[in-house]
Enzyme design. Structure first.
Site: not given
Ligand code: HEM
Length: 322
Positions: A64, A96, A195, A68
């Protein structure tokens, strides 16, 4: 009709535009550090491996970080900079704060790489290599990472707030956000497969599990047990974005979406009777197609506005401008 000279001028200007648009990313190369830091990959991967062995979720957090970074003024390591009394970085921007993690692992990797080849490898490139290694270690595909990005000497909290799409977005907003970064709707669907690993905080999915109707009821029930309905209570409780296997990089995320088991509002937007439904079905049926498209889209994302040539710098410490 255009005269030959105005015709060649038009071709020349077109070539310049193409060079300007593709120019910086065209300078990236998978062999960029082959001579200057030959042991780079062997230095990075064991540290990613060790961090994931300690906590499997860390792989997701590291992946992630690259997203970001790239979505905020390009892949330039800007999200790694710490705030100081005179500098406001991106770490406390809404998407973030209390959410991005893995900075200590990046520090550890940067120190090891500085030891092997001081002053050579950018933090921006390290994020790309680390993301690839994390995906591969958790069972996903591998790929050659294009390299040669330099590190930003600035960061923007406002851009981080505006450029990273929030989980409340609908499909149209998600699609335009990706388009604004030069990425297609196919890139959106493929990259969203990230995800399949990692977790989200209750505050980001409460509204969905309590209020939305396009959600499997037993799934919602299970998620409610760990995410109380009252705002402010249990906000930081975590659940897997892919509730079946959040530490394995596979295609079950898409299978879940087809059963209305997307955790975030924005996740389920990808399979909600709209233009992306058919691609979700394809990825749910074929992990191989998902992996191939994910790799292509990670490379596209890594091409967003890199700093090259004499722009930016090679930071000594990823948290600070030199
Ligand atoms: C397209 C729009 C996207 C939205 C709206 C989004 C939103 C989110 C949100 C809200 C979370 C949880 C954060 C939290 O609760 O603290 C999350 C986690 C995550 N996102 Fe996304 N995301 C998007 C795209 C992506 C992309 C493109 C990637 C990577 C290529 C990605 C990788 C991840 C990963 C791996 C997690 C888990 C992180 C962890 O467990 O520490 N996301 N995302």
């Amino acid at each position: 009709m255009a005269s030959p000279s105005s015709f060649s001028k038009a071709i020349l200007s077109l070539a310049c535009v193409v060079l300007l648009i593709g120019g910086a990313s065209a300078q990236l190369s998978i062999y960029y550090y082959a001579e200057t830091c030959p042991d780079l990959f062997e230095t990075v991967k064991p540290i990613v491996q060790e961090a994931i062995a300690q906590e499997a979720r860390m792989g997701a957090s590291l992946l992630r970080l690259f997203f970001h970074d790239c979505f905020v003024n390009g892949c330039d390591g800007s999200n790694l900079l710490d705030d100081t009394s005179t500098f406001i970085g991106e770490k406390n921007a809404a998407p973030n704060q209390n959410s991005l993690r893995g900075f200590d692992v990046v520090d550890k990797i940067k120190s090891a790489v500085e030891e092997a080849c001081p002053g050579i490898v950018s933090c921006a490139d390290l994020l790309g290599i680390i993301a690839r290694d994390a995906v591969e270690i958790l069972g996903g595909p591998g790929w050659d990472v294009k390299l040669g990005r330099r590190d930003a000497r600035t960061a923007s909290q406002a851009a981080a707030n505006n450029s990273i799409p929030p989980p409340t977005n609908n499909l149209d907003a998600l699609t335009s956000s990706f388009q604004n970064h030069g990425l297609s709707q196919k890139d959106l669907v493929a990259l969203y497969g990230a995800h399949t690993i990692g977790q989200a905080r209750c505050t980001n999915f409460r509204a969905r599990i309590y209020n939305e109707s396009n959600i499997d009821s037993s799934f919602a029930q299970t998620m409610k047990s760990n995410c109380p309905s009252v705002s402010g209570v249990g906000d930081n409780n975590l659940d897997g974005l892919d509730f079946q296997s959040d530490t394995t990089f596979d295609n079950t995320y898409y299978v879940n979406l087809m059963r209305n088991r997307g955790l975030l509002h924005s996740d389920q937007q990808l399979f909600n009777g709209g233009s992306t439904d058919s691609l979700i079905r394809t990825y749910a049926q074929s992990q191989e197609t998902f992996f191939n498209d994910f790799v292509a889209s990670m490379i596209n994302m890594g091409d967003i506005q890199p700093l090259t040539g004499s722009n930016g710098e090679i930071r000594k410490n990823c948290r600070r401008i030199n």
